[in-house]
Design a protein around this motif. Sequence first.
Motif, PDB file in Angstrom:
ATOM      1  N   GLU A 324       0.886  -1.169   0.000  1.00 16.11           N
ATOM      2  CA  GLU A 324       0.000   0.000   0.000  1.00 16.11           C
ATOM      3  C   GLU A 324       0.917   1.209   0.000  1.00 16.11           C
ATOM      4  O   GLU A 324       2.125   1.074   0.166  1.00 16.11           O
ATOM      5  N   ILE A 325       0.366   2.369  -0.164  1.00 17.90           N
ATOM      6  CA  ILE A 325       1.203   3.563  -0.035  1.00 17.90           C
ATOM      7  C   ILE A 325       1.729   3.610   1.394  1.00 17.90           C
ATOM      8  O   ILE A 325       0.969   3.543   2.362  1.00 17.90           O
ATOM      9  N   GLY A 326       3.055   3.667   1.535  1.00 23.00           N
ATOM     10  CA  GLY A 326       3.680   3.674   2.848  1.00 23.00           C
ATOM     11  C   GLY A 326       3.919   2.298   3.444  1.00 23.00           C
ATOM     12  O   GLY A 326       4.596   2.188   4.467  1.00 23.00           O
ATOM     13  N   ASP A 327       3.396   1.243   2.827  1.00 22.92           N
ATOM     14  CA  ASP A 327       3.604  -0.129   3.310  1.00 22.92           C
ATOM     15  C   ASP A 327       4.746  -0.735   2.511  1.00 22.92           C
ATOM     16  O   ASP A 327       4.552  -1.306   1.438  1.00 22.92           O
ATOM     17  N   ILE A 328       5.949  -0.598   3.038  1.00 20.44           N
ATOM     18  CA  ILE A 328       7.180  -0.886   2.301  1.00 20.44           C
ATOM     19  C   ILE A 328       7.573  -2.346   2.487  1.00 20.44           C
ATOM     20  O   ILE A 328       7.635  -2.852   3.606  1.00 20.44           O
ATOM     21  N   ARG A 329       7.873  -3.008   1.380  1.00 22.39           N
ATOM     22  CA  ARG A 329       8.299  -4.412   1.409  1.00 22.39           C
ATOM     23  C   ARG A 329       9.692  -4.511   0.769  1.00 22.39           C
ATOM     24  O   ARG A 329       9.813  -4.556  -0.461  1.00 22.39           O
ATOM     25  N   ILE A 330      10.713  -4.495   1.614  1.00 21.33           N
ATOM     26  CA  ILE A 330      12.077  -4.575   1.090  1.00 21.33           C
ATOM     27  C   ILE A 330      12.450  -6.036   0.827  1.00 21.33           C
ATOM     28  O   ILE A 330      11.762  -6.959   1.248  1.00 21.33           O
ATOM     29  N   ASN A 331      13.565  -6.215   0.105  1.00 18.03           N
ATOM     30  CA  ASN A 331      14.140  -7.538  -0.152  1.00 18.03           C
ATOM     31  C   ASN A 331      13.162  -8.476  -0.855  1.00 18.03           C
ATOM     32  O   ASN A 331      13.052  -9.656  -0.522  1.00 18.03           O
ATOM     33  N   GLN A 332      12.458  -7.946  -1.857  1.00 14.63           N
ATOM     34  CA  GLN A 332      11.549  -8.759  -2.655  1.00 14.63           C
ATOM     35  C   GLN A 332      12.272  -9.256  -3.907  1.00 14.63           C
ATOM     36  O   GLN A 332      13.199  -8.620  -4.397  1.00 14.63           O
ATOM     37  N   THR A 333      11.844 -10.391  -4.396  1.00  7.31           N
ATOM     38  CA  THR A 333      12.413 -10.931  -5.630  1.00  7.31           C
ATOM     39  C   THR A 333      11.288 -11.146  -6.637  1.00  7.31           C
ATOM     40  O   THR A 333      10.104 -11.078  -6.300  1.00  7.31           O
ATOM     41  N   ALA A 334      11.659 -11.398  -7.875  1.00  2.16           N
ATOM     42  CA  ALA A 334      10.683 -11.670  -8.930  1.00  2.16           C
ATOM     43  C   ALA A 334      11.244 -12.742  -9.842  1.00  2.16           C
ATOM     44  O   ALA A 334      12.452 -12.800 -10.089  1.00  2.16           O
ATOM     45  N   THR A 335      10.361 -13.592 -10.323  1.00  6.04           N
ATOM     46  CA  THR A 335      10.790 -14.602 -11.289  1.00  6.04           C
ATOM     47  C   THR A 335      11.046 -13.938 -12.634  1.00  6.04           C
ATOM     48  O   THR A 335      10.627 -12.797 -12.888  1.00  6.04           O
ATOM     49  N   ALA A 336      11.719 -14.676 -13.505  1.00  8.51           N
ATOM     50  CA  ALA A 336      11.973 -14.157 -14.853  1.00  8.51           C
ATOM     51  C   ALA A 336      10.660 -13.868 -15.569  1.00  8.51           C
ATOM     52  O   ALA A 336      10.544 -12.873 -16.305  1.00  8.51           O
ATOM     53  N   GLU A 337       9.651 -14.701 -15.332  1.00 11.79           N
ATOM     54  CA  GLU A 337       8.341 -14.497 -15.972  1.00 11.79           C
ATOM     55  C   GLU A 337       7.678 -13.232 -15.444  1.00 11.79           C
ATOM     56  O   GLU A 337       7.092 -12.455 -16.215  1.00 11.79           O
ATOM     57  N   GLU A 338       7.729 -13.010 -14.133  1.00  8.45           N
ATOM     58  CA  GLU A 338       7.130 -11.809 -13.543  1.00  8.45           C
ATOM     59  C   GLU A 338       7.831 -10.551 -14.049  1.00  8.45           C
ATOM     60  O   GLU A 338       7.190  -9.528 -14.326  1.00  8.45           O
ATOM     61  N   LEU A 339       9.160 -10.621 -14.150  1.00  8.28           N
ATOM     62  CA  LEU A 339       9.922  -9.475 -14.638  1.00  8.28           C
ATOM     63  C   LEU A 339       9.554  -9.175 -16.096  1.00  8.28           C
ATOM     64  O   LEU A 339       9.366  -8.008 -16.477  1.00  8.28           O
ATOM     65  N   ALA A 340       9.407 -10.211 -16.897  1.00  4.41           N
ATOM     66  CA  ALA A 340       9.009 -10.016 -18.293  1.00  4.41           C
ATOM     67  C   ALA A 340       7.610  -9.405 -18.369  1.00  4.41           C
ATOM     68  O   ALA A 340       7.346  -8.541 -19.216  1.00  4.41           O
ATOM     69  N   GLU A 341       6.717  -9.843 -17.476  1.00  6.72           N
ATOM     70  CA  GLU A 341       5.368  -9.269 -17.452  1.00  6.72           C
ATOM     71  C   GLU A 341       5.413  -7.777 -17.116  1.00  6.72           C
ATOM     72  O   GLU A 341       4.669  -6.973 -17.691  1.00  6.72           O
ATOM     73  N   ALA A 342       6.263  -7.404 -16.171  1.00  8.37           N
ATOM     74  CA  ALA A 342       6.382  -5.985 -15.789  1.00  8.37           C
ATOM     75  C   ALA A 342       6.902  -5.165 -16.967  1.00  8.37           C
ATOM     76  O   ALA A 342       6.428  -4.035 -17.209  1.00  8.37           O
ATOM     77  N   LEU A 343       7.868  -5.705 -17.687  1.00  6.59           N
ATOM     78  CA  LEU A 343       8.395  -4.998 -18.857  1.00  6.59           C
ATOM     79  C   LEU A 343       7.365  -4.951 -19.977  1.00  6.59           C
ATOM     80  O   LEU A 343       7.263  -3.958 -20.698  1.00  6.59           O
ATOM     81  N   ASP A 344       6.580  -6.042 -20.121  1.00  9.48           N
ATOM     82  CA  ASP A 344       5.462  -6.021 -21.079  1.00  9.48           C
ATOM     83  C   ASP A 344       4.472  -4.907 -20.734  1.00  9.48           C
ATOM     84  O   ASP A 344       4.011  -4.175 -21.618  1.00  9.48           O
ATOM     85  N   PHE A 345       4.155  -4.809 -19.451  1.00  8.88           N
ATOM     86  CA  PHE A 345       3.198  -3.789 -18.980  1.00  8.88           C
ATOM     87  C   PHE A 345       3.699  -2.395 -19.341  1.00  8.88           C
ATOM     88  O   PHE A 345       2.945  -1.542 -19.822  1.00  8.88           O
ATOM     89  N   PHE A 346       4.990  -2.161 -19.138  1.00  8.16           N
ATOM     90  CA  PHE A 346       5.580  -0.874 -19.494  1.00  8.16           C
ATOM     91  C   PHE A 346       5.585  -0.668 -21.007  1.00  8.16           C
ATOM     92  O   PHE A 346       5.188   0.388 -21.517  1.00  8.16           O
ATOM     93  N   ARG A 347       5.991  -1.681 -21.748  1.00  2.00           N
ATOM     94  CA  ARG A 347       6.196  -1.539 -23.187  1.00  2.00           C
ATOM     95  C   ARG A 347       4.887  -1.407 -23.945  1.00  2.00           C
ATOM     96  O   ARG A 347       4.816  -0.692 -24.950  1.00  2.00           O
ATOM     97  N   GLU A 348       3.847  -2.046 -23.459  1.00  2.28           N
ATOM     98  CA  GLU A 348       2.595  -2.078 -24.203  1.00  2.28           C
ATOM     99  C   GLU A 348       1.653  -0.940 -23.841  1.00  2.28           C
ATOM    100  O   GLU A 348       0.457  -0.975 -24.118  1.00  2.28           O
ATOM    101  N   GLY A 349       2.209   0.075 -23.195  1.00  2.43           N
ATOM    102  CA  GLY A 349       1.429   1.272 -22.935  1.00  2.43           C
ATOM    103  C   GLY A 349       0.687   1.256 -21.637  1.00  2.43           C
ATOM    104  O   GLY A 349      -0.175   2.110 -21.387  1.00  2.43           O
ATOM    105  N   CYS A 350       1.009   0.289 -20.768  1.00  2.00           N
ATOM    106  CA  CYS A 350       0.420   0.207 -19.421  1.00  2.00           C
ATOM    107  C   CYS A 350      -1.111   0.084 -19.492  1.00  2.00           C
ATOM    108  O   CYS A 350      -1.803   0.712 -18.722  1.00  2.00           O
TER     109      CYS A 350
END
Length: 350
Positions: A324-350
């Motif tokens: 949430e806003i202000g609910d900070i979660r440090i030391n998180q990881t992402a799979t290669a698939e999740e990272l690709a999805e995030a880049l897809d989200f950015f690239r495809e105009g969100c």
Amino acid sequence: MEQRIIISQNIAEDITNAISECEHDNTFIVADETTSKLCLPLTSGVDCLKSAKTITIKPTDTHKTLETLAYVWKQLSDNGATRHSCVINIGGGMVTDLGGFAASTFKRGVNFINIPTTLLAMVDASVGGKTGINFNGLKNEIGVFNDAKYVIISTKFLETLDSVNLRSGYAEMLKHGLISNEKTWAELVNFDILHPDLHKLQGMVGNSIKVKERIVEDDPYETGIRKALNLGHTIGHAFEAFSLSTGKPLPHGYAVAFGIICELYLSCVKCGFPTEKMRQTVTYIKECYEPFTITCKDYQALTDLMKHDKKNTAGEINFTLLGEIGDIRINQTATAEELAEALDFFREGC
């Protein structure tokens, strides 16, 4: 003496007082060519700077290099700097980072004062003790933690900035809003940064600096909660480094803004960050920042750059995400698939 941050109403008086409080046999100003032209005239009435030697370096992050650092060291040495001298860094984050590192290492460290002249440097680079240079194609690869004795913030310098540099700094303020509270975040995503009210912005700058100060005081060496400040930066730094390799470098804040888009997507998927707040933030960024184009063929190069991030542990890419806003979660990881999805989200105009 701990670092003191001054929100200045009288730049001449505050510079004079700061220098008088720092041991110094002589003073040196580090500025880049742009700062020398646009910002040094605003300090012309400061009597104690009239005898200072100015060391002028080339502007932009492409010159935040070992060669520029060596030039500053040589100028200090050739002009009689001693371990009792004082260095005053007047400029954006590139100047405060490199000048602070030069001062921190010359004769094992001399006093320095930061006078940030860009919005980015005011809310980010000049607070928190990080100094350094880029090396081997990597952002801020070499550096040390060392606080300036004083940081003097005067929004008078913002009148010298173009819109690109204002928006670059504003991205760090957006990040501070996301990791602090809903009221601050809402004020930021409703502020017209394309036609800014600089008087109103001054108060917002002070609040943004306080967010970072509180976090840095709790964790000065980035072992825990200070990683909150990394929101948007793991992917953002990869965008920034990748853009350098293309010959069309992104301003740091633009890269962070685009990194925020990707990392808020990961926050929604992995931590339950509210979709509506993510979309409101992303819409604001898309409306205020010119687009940056990547293709799916660039994903591997971007991932490889993320693997060099200094905050990684055990060989895994490390993210700061939000529940949430202000609910900070440090030391998180992402799979290669999740990272690709995030880049897809950015690239495809969100």
